[in-house]
Design a protein around this motif. Structure first.
Motif, PDB file in Angstrom:
ATOM      1  N   LEU A   6      37.523  19.113   1.288  1.00 19.25           N
ATOM      2  CA  LEU A   6      38.149  18.363   2.689  1.00 19.25           C
ATOM      3  C   LEU A   6      38.379  19.313   3.885  1.00 19.25           C
ATOM      4  CD1 LEU A   6      39.732  15.130   1.432  1.00 19.25           C
ATOM      5  CD2 LEU A   6      37.614  15.037   2.371  1.00 19.25           C
ATOM      6  N   ARG A   7      39.007  20.478   3.527  1.00 24.50           N
ATOM      7  CA  ARG A   7      39.434  21.329   4.469  1.00 24.50           C
ATOM      8  C   ARG A   7      38.174  22.187   5.222  1.00 24.50           C
ATOM      9  NH1 ARG A   7      43.987  25.336   2.792  1.00 24.50           N
ATOM     10  NH2 ARG A   7      44.813  23.539   2.961  1.00 24.50           N
ATOM     11  N   TYR A   8      37.338  22.168   4.414  1.00 25.33           N
ATOM     12  CA  TYR A   8      35.890  22.897   4.758  1.00 25.33           C
ATOM     13  C   TYR A   8      35.287  22.191   5.737  1.00 25.33           C
ATOM     14  CZ  TYR A   8      31.226  24.890   4.622  1.00 25.33           C
ATOM     15  OH  TYR A   8      30.009  25.662   4.914  1.00 25.33           O
ATOM     16  N   ILE A   9      35.249  20.839   5.290  1.00 23.85           N
ATOM     17  CA  ILE A   9      34.347  19.863   6.254  1.00 23.85           C
ATOM     18  C   ILE A   9      35.199  19.659   7.465  1.00 23.85           C
ATOM     19  CG2 ILE A   9      33.853  17.255   6.360  1.00 23.85           C
ATOM     20  CD1 ILE A   9      33.341  17.359   3.501  1.00 23.85           C
ATOM     21  N   TRP A  10      36.233  19.714   7.548  1.00 24.08           N
ATOM     22  CA  TRP A  10      37.305  19.454   8.740  1.00 24.08           C
ATOM     23  C   TRP A  10      37.126  20.706   9.758  1.00 24.08           C
ATOM     24  CZ3 TRP A  10      38.951  16.029  11.889  1.00 24.08           C
ATOM     25  CH2 TRP A  10      39.818  16.255  12.811  1.00 24.08           C
ATOM     26  N   THR A  11      37.169  21.791   8.920  1.00 24.46           N
ATOM     27  CA  THR A  11      36.990  23.033   9.806  1.00 24.46           C
ATOM     28  C   THR A  11      35.468  23.143  10.517  1.00 24.46           C
ATOM     29  OG1 THR A  11      38.465  24.103   8.344  1.00 24.46           O
ATOM     30  CG2 THR A  11      37.079  25.639   9.832  1.00 24.46           C
ATOM     31  N   HIS A  12      34.434  22.814   9.671  1.00 25.68           N
ATOM     32  CA  HIS A  12      33.300  22.951  10.299  1.00 25.68           C
ATOM     33  C   HIS A  12      32.535  21.782  11.066  1.00 25.68           C
ATOM     34  CE1 HIS A  12      32.770  26.945   8.509  1.00 25.68           C
ATOM     35  NE2 HIS A  12      33.346  26.538   7.468  1.00 25.68           N
ATOM     36  N   THR A  13      33.211  20.605  11.085  1.00 24.66           N
ATOM     37  CA  THR A  13      32.600  19.417  11.713  1.00 24.66           C
ATOM     38  C   THR A  13      33.668  18.569  12.317  1.00 24.66           C
ATOM     39  OG1 THR A  13      33.143  18.197   9.695  1.00 24.66           O
ATOM     40  CG2 THR A  13      30.657  19.178  10.055  1.00 24.66           C
ATOM     41  N   ARG A  14      34.664  19.408  12.895  1.00 27.09           N
ATOM     42  CA  ARG A  14      35.752  18.762  13.660  1.00 27.09           C
ATOM     43  C   ARG A  14      35.218  17.884  15.034  1.00 27.09           C
ATOM     44  NH1 ARG A  14      40.471  22.374  14.481  1.00 27.09           N
ATOM     45  NH2 ARG A  14      40.315  22.314  12.261  1.00 27.09           N
ATOM     46  N   PRO A  15      34.403  18.546  15.659  1.00 28.27           N
ATOM     47  CA  PRO A  15      33.791  17.963  17.173  1.00 28.27           C
ATOM     48  C   PRO A  15      33.076  16.642  16.863  1.00 28.27           C
ATOM     49  CG  PRO A  15      33.561  20.163  17.363  1.00 28.27           C
ATOM     50  CD  PRO A  15      34.015  19.960  16.031  1.00 28.27           C
ATOM     51  N   GLN A  16      32.150  16.749  15.541  1.00 23.71           N
ATOM     52  CA  GLN A  16      31.339  15.598  15.234  1.00 23.71           C
ATOM     53  C   GLN A  16      32.246  14.590  14.574  1.00 23.71           C
ATOM     54  OE1 GLN A  16      30.838  18.856  14.203  1.00 23.71           O
ATOM     55  NE2 GLN A  16      28.966  19.117  15.315  1.00 23.71           N
ATOM     56  N   PHE A  18      35.361  13.877  15.472  1.00 18.77           N
ATOM     57  CA  PHE A  18      35.913  13.055  16.541  1.00 18.77           C
ATOM     58  C   PHE A  18      35.100  12.138  17.285  1.00 18.77           C
ATOM     59  CE2 PHE A  18      39.490  16.464  16.446  1.00 18.77           C
ATOM     60  CZ  PHE A  18      40.352  15.480  16.272  1.00 18.77           C
ATOM     61  N   TRP A  19      33.752  12.446  17.385  1.00 21.28           N
ATOM     62  CA  TRP A  19      32.758  11.812  18.177  1.00 21.28           C
ATOM     63  C   TRP A  19      32.513  10.480  17.251  1.00 21.28           C
ATOM     64  CZ3 TRP A  19      30.457  10.384  22.372  1.00 21.28           C
ATOM     65  CH2 TRP A  19      29.074   9.526  22.172  1.00 21.28           C
ATOM     66  N   LEU A  21      34.387   9.141  15.209  1.00 21.16           N
ATOM     67  CA  LEU A  21      35.688   8.176  15.311  1.00 21.16           C
ATOM     68  C   LEU A  21      35.640   7.409  16.644  1.00 21.16           C
ATOM     69  CD1 LEU A  21      38.463   7.370  14.334  1.00 21.16           C
ATOM     70  CD2 LEU A  21      39.355   9.156  15.405  1.00 21.16           C
ATOM     71  N   ALA A  22      35.313   8.011  17.904  1.00 18.98           N
ATOM     72  CA  ALA A  22      35.234   7.483  19.171  1.00 18.98           C
ATOM     73  C   ALA A  22      34.134   6.291  19.069  1.00 18.98           C
ATOM     74  CB  ALA A  22      34.889   8.653  20.401  1.00 18.98           C
ATOM     75  N   VAL A  23      33.024   6.685  18.676  1.00 21.99           N
ATOM     76  CA  VAL A  23      31.680   5.565  18.521  1.00 21.99           C
ATOM     77  C   VAL A  23      32.390   4.451  17.639  1.00 21.99           C
ATOM     78  CG1 VAL A  23      29.412   5.345  17.737  1.00 21.99           C
ATOM     79  CG2 VAL A  23      30.177   7.183  18.957  1.00 21.99           C
ATOM     80  N   VAL A  24      32.855   4.747  16.492  1.00 22.63           N
ATOM     81  CA  VAL A  24      33.384   3.516  15.557  1.00 22.63           C
ATOM     82  C   VAL A  24      34.409   2.822  16.422  1.00 22.63           C
ATOM     83  CG1 VAL A  24      34.641   3.042  13.415  1.00 22.63           C
ATOM     84  CG2 VAL A  24      32.540   4.618  13.440  1.00 22.63           C
ATOM     85  N   LEU A  25      35.429   3.346  17.008  1.00 20.30           N
ATOM     86  CA  LEU A  25      36.508   2.629  17.498  1.00 20.30           C
ATOM     87  C   LEU A  25      35.798   1.854  18.765  1.00 20.30           C
ATOM     88  CD1 LEU A  25      39.546   5.153  17.831  1.00 20.30           C
ATOM     89  CD2 LEU A  25      39.200   3.207  16.501  1.00 20.30           C
ATOM     90  N   LYS A 104      23.427   1.965  17.955  1.00 17.04           N
ATOM     91  CA  LYS A 104      24.451   2.914  17.749  1.00 17.04           C
ATOM     92  C   LYS A 104      24.399   3.864  16.448  1.00 17.04           C
ATOM     93  CE  LYS A 104      27.901   1.034  15.189  1.00 17.04           C
ATOM     94  NZ  LYS A 104      28.852   0.506  14.504  1.00 17.04           N
ATOM     95  N   PHE A 105      23.716   3.456  15.407  1.00 15.57           N
ATOM     96  CA  PHE A 105      23.649   4.219  14.169  1.00 15.57           C
ATOM     97  C   PHE A 105      22.506   5.344  14.527  1.00 15.57           C
ATOM     98  CE2 PHE A 105      25.606   0.644  12.013  1.00 15.57           C
ATOM     99  CZ  PHE A 105      26.617   1.366  11.556  1.00 15.57           C
ATOM    100  N   HIS A 106      21.790   5.182  15.315  1.00 15.49           N
ATOM    101  CA  HIS A 106      20.744   5.944  15.783  1.00 15.49           C
ATOM    102  C   HIS A 106      20.913   7.006  16.654  1.00 15.49           C
ATOM    103  CE1 HIS A 106      16.878   7.790  16.836  1.00 15.49           C
ATOM    104  NE2 HIS A 106      17.311   7.524  18.079  1.00 15.49           N
ATOM    105  N   GLY A 107      22.173   6.782  17.663  1.00 15.62           N
ATOM    106  CA  GLY A 107      22.871   7.707  18.176  1.00 15.62           C
ATOM    107  C   GLY A 107      23.675   8.570  17.467  1.00 15.62           C
ATOM    108  N   ILE A 108      24.246   8.109  16.402  1.00 18.27           N
ATOM    109  CA  ILE A 108      25.326   8.755  15.498  1.00 18.27           C
ATOM    110  C   ILE A 108      24.240   9.783  14.670  1.00 18.27           C
ATOM    111  CG2 ILE A 108      26.609   8.777  13.351  1.00 18.27           C
ATOM    112  CD1 ILE A 108      27.610   6.219  14.263  1.00 18.27           C
ATOM    113  N   ARG A 109      23.234   9.314  14.214  1.00 17.48           N
ATOM    114  CA  ARG A 109      22.097  10.305  13.592  1.00 17.48           C
ATOM    115  C   ARG A 109      21.650  11.339  14.339  1.00 17.48           C
ATOM    116  NH1 ARG A 109      17.916   8.048   9.906  1.00 17.48           N
ATOM    117  NH2 ARG A 109      18.092  10.079   9.061  1.00 17.48           N
ATOM    118  N   ALA A 110      21.263  10.839  15.586  1.00 14.72           N
ATOM    119  CA  ALA A 110      20.729  12.120  16.562  1.00 14.72           C
ATOM    120  C   ALA A 110      21.785  12.965  16.938  1.00 14.72           C
ATOM    121  CB  ALA A 110      20.356  11.244  17.798  1.00 14.72           C
TER     122      ALA A 110
END
Length: 118
Positions: A6-16, A18-19, A21-25, A104-110
């Motif tokens: 989880l620390r590795y994932i959070w370190t390397h994909t933090r901007p994605q 947050f993006w 999370l924003a799309v889901v909210l 929405k899901f197409h935008g997330i995958r893109a």
């Protein structure tokens, strides 16, 4: 590589993250508003609720936000439409929801593929 996944994932994909999370909210608002659409279609234009007299109109897409301790405020007063126009509008919204969800899901995958994620 970090010992914890989880620390590795959070370190390397933090901007994605947050993006995502924003799309889901943002997408949760129309999702919860969609629960009321079938009731509006049945009770309104199909059974004639609010359209008892000839030529009666109702506001379409009226947005009222309840505020705790203050009452409510009207964000959009709506457009007055007749019975058949109301049925058509509500039905188009219901049929357009799966398409919007797919986009929405197409935008997330893109965005994930642009960031180098598979």
């Amino acid at each position: 590589m970090d010992q914890r996944l989880l620390r590795y994932i959070w370190t390397h994909t933090r901007p994605q993250q947050f993006w995502l999370l924003a799309v889901v909210l943002v997408s949760m608002v129309p999702y919860f508003l969609a629960f009321d659409l079938p009731r509006q279609i049945i009770n309104g234009p199909i059974q004639g609720g609010g359209f008892e007299v000839a030529g009666a109109t109702q506001p379409f897409m009226r947005v009222v936000v309840p505020l705790p301790f203050l009452g409510s405020t009207v964000l959009f007063p709506g457009i007055d439409v007749g019975r058949s126009s109301m049925l058509l509008g509500l039905s188009l919204i219901v049929s357009g929801q799966p398409m919007a969800s797919g986009l929405k899901f197409h935008g997330i995958r893109a965005s994930m593929s642009a960031a180098g994620q598979p």
